[in-house]
Design an enzyme around this catalytic site. Sequence first.
Site, PDB file in Angstrom:
ATOM      1  N   LYS A 104      25.272  41.800 -10.762  1.00 62.12           N
ATOM      2  CA  LYS A 104      24.141  42.479 -10.121  1.00 62.12           C
ATOM      3  C   LYS A 104      24.627  43.647  -9.255  1.00 62.12           C
ATOM      4  CE  LYS A 104      21.319  38.268  -9.918  1.00 62.12           C
ATOM      5  NZ  LYS A 104      20.724  37.246  -9.021  1.00 62.12           N
ATOM      6  N   SER A 124      23.135  38.521  -4.593  1.00 63.71           N
ATOM      7  CA  SER A 124      23.413  37.084  -4.612  1.00 63.71           C
ATOM      8  C   SER A 124      22.791  36.439  -5.839  1.00 63.71           C
ATOM      9  CB  SER A 124      22.919  36.411  -3.328  1.00 63.71           C
ATOM     10  OG  SER A 124      21.540  36.566  -3.206  1.00 63.71           O
ATOM     11  N   ASP A 125      23.226  35.216  -6.087  1.00 61.55           N
ATOM     12  CA  ASP A 125      22.688  34.443  -7.197  1.00 61.55           C
ATOM     13  C   ASP A 125      22.769  32.971  -6.827  1.00 61.55           C
ATOM     14  OD1 ASP A 125      21.771  34.694 -10.132  1.00 61.55           O
ATOM     15  OD2 ASP A 125      23.192  33.025 -10.155  1.00 61.55           O
ATOM     16  N   THR A 126      21.715  32.241  -7.156  1.00 66.92           N
ATOM     17  CA  THR A 126      21.665  30.806  -6.860  1.00 66.92           C
ATOM     18  C   THR A 126      21.367  30.036  -8.135  1.00 66.92           C
ATOM     19  OG1 THR A 126      20.824  31.213  -4.626  1.00 66.92           O
ATOM     20  CG2 THR A 126      20.461  29.017  -5.511  1.00 66.92           C
ATOM     21  N   SER A 135      26.107  32.272  -4.608  1.00 65.38           N
ATOM     22  CA  SER A 135      27.193  33.243  -4.460  1.00 65.38           C
ATOM     23  C   SER A 135      26.622  34.537  -3.902  1.00 65.38           C
ATOM     24  CB  SER A 135      27.856  33.536  -5.805  1.00 65.38           C
ATOM     25  OG  SER A 135      28.504  32.390  -6.294  1.00 65.38           O
TER      26      SER A 135
END
Length: 193
Positions: free
Chosen positions: A59, A76-78, A113
């Site tokens: 991203k 971010s990424d979840t 993250s």
Amino acid sequence: MLKEKLKKYNIILASGSPRRQLFFKEMDIDFSIQLKEVEEVYPSHLQAAEITDYLAELKANAFKTCLDSNDLLVTSDTLVWLEETALGKPKDRKDAFEMLTCMAGKTHQVITSVCLMNLSFTKVFHEITSVTFKALTSDEIEYYLDTYHPYDKAGSYGIQEWIGLIGIEKIEGSYANVVGLPTHRLYKELMQL
């Protein structure tokens, strides 16, 4: 304190998540929001935090060519990690029902993250929180899906919503991480810039 530390940066939050945006406001961070469409595809050999690390950086890389020298980009990424399987956002109601049914009575990990990027560095970090659900009934899951429509959330639930209040028996780690951003870790990393 943090505001003073970050005053030399133009902070860009690349997230449409209202929860992440609220966290930034509550942390007293001055920021703008910029969004780019990114196809969130990752190599199939990646596991758990490797997936979210990869996607957070993917991203960020979408912005790489348009950053100015004083920009600091945050992406971010979840995901939810259950029994060696990654659960992202549900495709539809049926998918959401199946995810919640699979998680009922079990412990899963919520992994978020974060990627910090400017022209001179890229830093990726993550937090993992273990969450244990009680044995949820079909009626409880149906009620939650009908009332809250959690289709924009990894694992099909928001810990801060009804299902979290009635269904979570135990949490080990950061609550904010489960909501969508490991704020304590983000604060620490930003203070070290």
